[in-house]
Design a protein around this motif. Structure first.
Motif, PDB file in Angstrom:
ATOM      1  N   TRP A 103       0.860  -1.191   0.160  1.00 56.75           N
ATOM      2  CA  TRP A 103      -0.136   0.121   0.025  1.00 56.75           C
ATOM      3  C   TRP A 103       0.835   1.241  -0.010  1.00 56.75           C
ATOM      4  O   TRP A 103       1.732   1.445   0.650  1.00 56.75           O
ATOM      5  CB  TRP A 103      -0.846   0.119   1.311  1.00 56.75           C
TER       6      TRP A 103
ATOM      7  N   ILE B  53       3.268   4.596   8.211  1.00 53.75           N
ATOM      8  CA  ILE B  53       1.809   4.314   8.167  1.00 53.75           C
ATOM      9  C   ILE B  53       1.322   5.011   9.744  1.00 53.75           C
ATOM     10  O   ILE B  53       1.909   4.600  10.754  1.00 53.75           O
ATOM     11  CB  ILE B  53       1.373   2.782   8.131  1.00 53.75           C
TER      12      ILE B  53
ATOM     13  N   PHE C 210      -4.321   4.183  10.659  1.00 50.62           N
ATOM     14  CA  PHE C 210      -4.200   3.245   9.646  1.00 50.62           C
ATOM     15  C   PHE C 210      -4.092   2.134  10.098  1.00 50.62           C
ATOM     16  O   PHE C 210      -3.206   1.640  10.736  1.00 50.62           O
ATOM     17  CB  PHE C 210      -3.555   3.924   8.269  1.00 50.62           C
TER      18      PHE C 210
ATOM     19  N   ALA D 259      -4.037  -2.097   8.299  1.00 56.33           N
ATOM     20  CA  ALA D 259      -4.147  -2.858   6.970  1.00 56.33           C
ATOM     21  C   ALA D 259      -4.264  -4.557   7.366  1.00 56.33           C
ATOM     22  O   ALA D 259      -3.676  -4.606   8.445  1.00 56.33           O
ATOM     23  CB  ALA D 259      -3.143  -2.695   6.114  1.00 56.33           C
TER      24      ALA D 259
ATOM     25  N   SER E 261      -6.608  -7.664   0.198  1.00 59.10           N
ATOM     26  CA  SER E 261      -6.151  -6.691   1.151  1.00 59.10           C
ATOM     27  C   SER E 261      -7.062  -5.537   1.284  1.00 59.10           C
ATOM     28  O   SER E 261      -7.578  -5.138   0.469  1.00 59.10           O
ATOM     29  CB  SER E 261      -4.681  -6.217   1.026  1.00 59.10           C
TER      30      SER E 261
ATOM     31  N   LEU F  66      -7.203  -1.790   3.543  1.00 56.78           N
ATOM     32  CA  LEU F  66      -6.533  -0.704   4.172  1.00 56.78           C
ATOM     33  C   LEU F  66      -7.520   0.286   4.972  1.00 56.78           C
ATOM     34  O   LEU F  66      -8.485   0.546   4.204  1.00 56.78           O
ATOM     35  CB  LEU F  66      -5.784   0.216   3.341  1.00 56.78           C
TER      36      LEU F  66
ATOM     37  N   TYR G  82      -4.567   6.539  -2.969  1.00 54.23           N
ATOM     38  CA  TYR G  82      -4.010   5.221  -2.315  1.00 54.23           C
ATOM     39  C   TYR G  82      -3.797   4.260  -3.317  1.00 54.23           C
ATOM     40  O   TYR G  82      -5.047   3.860  -4.053  1.00 54.23           O
ATOM     41  CB  TYR G  82      -4.893   4.972  -1.211  1.00 54.23           C
TER      42      TYR G  82
ATOM     43  N   CYS H  24      -2.503   0.357  -4.360  1.00 51.77           N
ATOM     44  CA  CYS H  24      -2.190  -0.959  -3.891  1.00 51.77           C
ATOM     45  C   CYS H  24      -1.246  -1.559  -4.958  1.00 51.77           C
ATOM     46  O   CYS H  24      -1.563  -0.933  -6.183  1.00 51.77           O
ATOM     47  CB  CYS H  24      -3.545  -1.870  -3.744  1.00 51.77           C
TER      48      CYS H  24
END
Lengths: 114, 110
Positions: free
Chosen positions: A34, A60, A64, A66, A74, A76, A89, A91
């Motif tokens: 991410w 991070i 936040f 994940a 996944s 976030l 954002y 991925c």
């Protein structure tokens, strides 16, 4: 088309709210990354997972989080959103956990916090 | 993790060859060198990867000297559509973050 799918593509939400961004990696890829990219900013690495386990962590925020699920997708999670969290954002996914593996990026999720 | 240094920006004209050099003095023995291209509001896209000497594909060439402390991405005969940000990455060991630097903004004019 990189094969990495991100949803939603666009999201507008208010300060203080929580959102979840979803990512489906390319078929066969075990590693998910991410990244956050604010306006006129570079790509900020947030976190990496490999086969369900956290492998590397960047800058991070504690707000936040994940995770990578058994089916390798996944999510976030961004909570207590602030105006400064407005960003694109991304991925990305790769076959393995190492840097020499080619990374494939999704189209990103635009988050606007108002 | 090897740190990379690239020029912030470069300008070129259509039809010219563009060479973007990246310095990575602390590259590790097992590290590969990878270049990505990013257009505005899109995710970076893989261009080329190499370990040593020269690698060529349909869009670019990558030159890596014997000491591997630098690499040069060569874009032949650029067009307006090559205007983008180009990132040089040096492969991280598993468990370390894969960091994109600020990249090189290439502007191609007619």
């Amino acid at each position: 088309d990189s094969g990495v799918t991100q949803t939603p593509k666009h999201l507008i939400t208010a300060t203080g709210q929580r959102v979840t961004l979803r990512c489906s990696p390319r078929s066969g890829d075990l590693s998910v990354y991410w990244y956050q990219q604010s306006l006129d900013q570079g790509l900020q690495f947030l976190i990496q997972y490999y086969n369900g386990e956290e492998r590397a962590k960047g800058n991070i925020l504690e707000r936040f989080s994940a995770q990578q699920f058994p089916d390798l997708h996944s999510e976030l999670n961004l909570s207590s959103l602030e105006l400064g969290d407005s960003a694109l954002y991304f991925c990305a996914s790769s076959v393995g956990p190492r840097g020499q593996n080619t990374i494939y990026f999704g189209e990103g999720s635009w988050l606007t916090v108002v | 993790l090897a740190k990379t240094t690239q020029p912030i920006s470069m300008d070129s004209y259509e039809g010219q060859e563009v060479n973007i050099t990246c310095s990575h003095n602390n590259i590790a023995t097992n590290d590969y060198i990878t270049w990505y291209q990013q257009f505005p509001s899109q995710g970076p896209r893989f261009i080329i990867q190499g370990y040593k000497t020269k690698v060529t594909n349909e869009v670019a060439s990558l030159f890596i000297p014997a000491d591997r402390k630098s690499s040069t991405l060569s874009l032949p005969r650029v067009s307006l559509s090559d205007t983008a940000v180009y990132y040089c990455l040096v492969g991280a060991q598993a468990g370390t973050a894969l960091i994109f630097g600020k990249g090189t903004t290439l502007s191609v004019s007619s």
